[in-house]
Design a protein around this motif. Structure first.
Motif, PDB file in Angstrom:
ATOM      1  N   LYS A   3      -6.306  59.041  44.548  1.00  0.00           N
ATOM      2  CA  LYS A   3      -6.013  57.796  43.835  1.00  0.00           C
ATOM      3  C   LYS A   3      -4.528  57.525  43.977  1.00  0.00           C
ATOM      4  CE  LYS A   3      -9.682  58.639  40.570  1.00  0.00           C
ATOM      5  NZ  LYS A   3     -10.026  59.095  39.251  1.00  0.00           N
ATOM      6  N   TYR A   4      -4.170  56.259  44.121  1.00  0.00           N
ATOM      7  CA  TYR A   4      -2.780  55.888  44.362  1.00  0.00           C
ATOM      8  C   TYR A   4      -2.377  54.712  43.485  1.00  0.00           C
ATOM      9  CZ  TYR A   4      -3.863  58.372  48.694  1.00  0.00           C
ATOM     10  OH  TYR A   4      -4.276  59.289  49.611  1.00  0.00           O
ATOM     11  N   GLU A   5      -1.132  54.716  43.057  1.00  0.00           N
ATOM     12  CA  GLU A   5      -0.532  53.554  42.419  1.00  0.00           C
ATOM     13  C   GLU A   5       0.413  52.936  43.426  1.00  0.00           C
ATOM     14  OE1 GLU A   5       1.356  54.852  38.775  1.00  0.00           O
ATOM     15  OE2 GLU A   5      -0.304  53.984  37.648  1.00  0.00           O
TER      16      GLU A   5
ATOM     17  N   GLN B 108      -1.704  59.957  42.754  1.00  0.00           N
ATOM     18  CA  GLN B 108      -1.941  60.571  41.456  1.00  0.00           C
ATOM     19  C   GLN B 108      -2.645  61.896  41.686  1.00  0.00           C
ATOM     20  OE1 GLN B 108      -4.202  57.510  39.482  1.00  0.00           O
ATOM     21  NE2 GLN B 108      -2.366  56.714  38.517  1.00  0.00           N
TER      22      GLN B 108
ATOM     23  N   PHE C 108      -3.698  49.232  42.705  1.00  0.00           N
ATOM     24  CA  PHE C 108      -4.230  50.562  42.484  1.00  0.00           C
ATOM     25  C   PHE C 108      -5.222  50.830  43.613  1.00  0.00           C
ATOM     26  CE2 PHE C 108      -7.302  53.506  40.535  1.00  0.00           C
ATOM     27  CZ  PHE C 108      -6.435  54.500  40.120  1.00  0.00           C
TER      28      PHE C 108
ATOM     29  N   ARG D  65       3.578  48.764  38.541  1.00  0.00           N
ATOM     30  CA  ARG D  65       2.335  48.857  39.311  1.00  0.00           C
ATOM     31  C   ARG D  65       1.808  47.464  39.602  1.00  0.00           C
ATOM     32  NH1 ARG D  65      -3.166  51.759  37.403  1.00  0.00           N
ATOM     33  NH2 ARG D  65      -3.829  49.675  36.901  1.00  0.00           N
TER      34      ARG D  65
ATOM     35  N   ASN E  36      -4.098  44.530  39.383  1.00  0.00           N
ATOM     36  CA  ASN E  36      -4.110  45.049  38.008  1.00  0.00           C
ATOM     37  C   ASN E  36      -5.288  44.536  37.183  1.00  0.00           C
ATOM     38  OD1 ASN E  36      -1.911  46.806  38.119  1.00  0.00           O
ATOM     39  ND2 ASN E  36      -0.471  45.123  37.878  1.00  0.00           N
TER      40      ASN E  36
ATOM     41  N   LYS F 259       3.423  50.345  43.764  1.00  0.00           N
ATOM     42  CA  LYS F 259       4.407  49.728  42.869  1.00  0.00           C
ATOM     43  C   LYS F 259       5.377  48.850  43.645  1.00  0.00           C
ATOM     44  CE  LYS F 259       4.145  53.728  39.830  1.00  0.00           C
ATOM     45  NZ  LYS F 259       4.893  54.734  39.086  1.00  0.00           N
TER      46      LYS F 259
END
Length: 90
Positions: free
Chosen positions: A25-27, A10, A38, A35, A64, A29
């Motif tokens: 920051k990373y998602e 992100q 995180f 997602r 999550n 998936k």
């Protein structure tokens, strides 16, 4: 069960406009683009600016619900001609 993960960093607006690096920051998936985790990189501004590619960091990966499931720690290691054996490790 995950057979494939896709990681998206992100990018924050301030970072894109000013070219300054902020905490990453990373998602994370699944193959459907949903997602499942995180991740947040923790380190200091000094580390990001001065030691960028060899900087120390801690990455906390949470589900999550916000529960930490993995913690990745990379200590600062010297990678110079004086200390060539100090390779990066996680």
């Amino acid at each position: 069960q995950l057979d494939l993960i896709i990681i998206h960093q992100q990018v924050e607006l301030l970072e894109a406009i000013l070219g300054t690096e902020t905490a990453s920051k990373y998602e994370i998936k699944n193959h459907l683009g949903q997602r499942v985790y995180f991740a947040v990189e923790e380190n200091g501004c000094f580390d990001r600016k001065l030691c960028s590619p060899i900087r120390s960091f801690t990455i906390r990966i949470a589900d999550n619900a916000g529960r930490e499931v993995i913690r990745v720690i990379r200590p600062l290691r010297c990678n110079s001609c004086c200390f060539p054996c100090f390779l990066q490790e996680v």
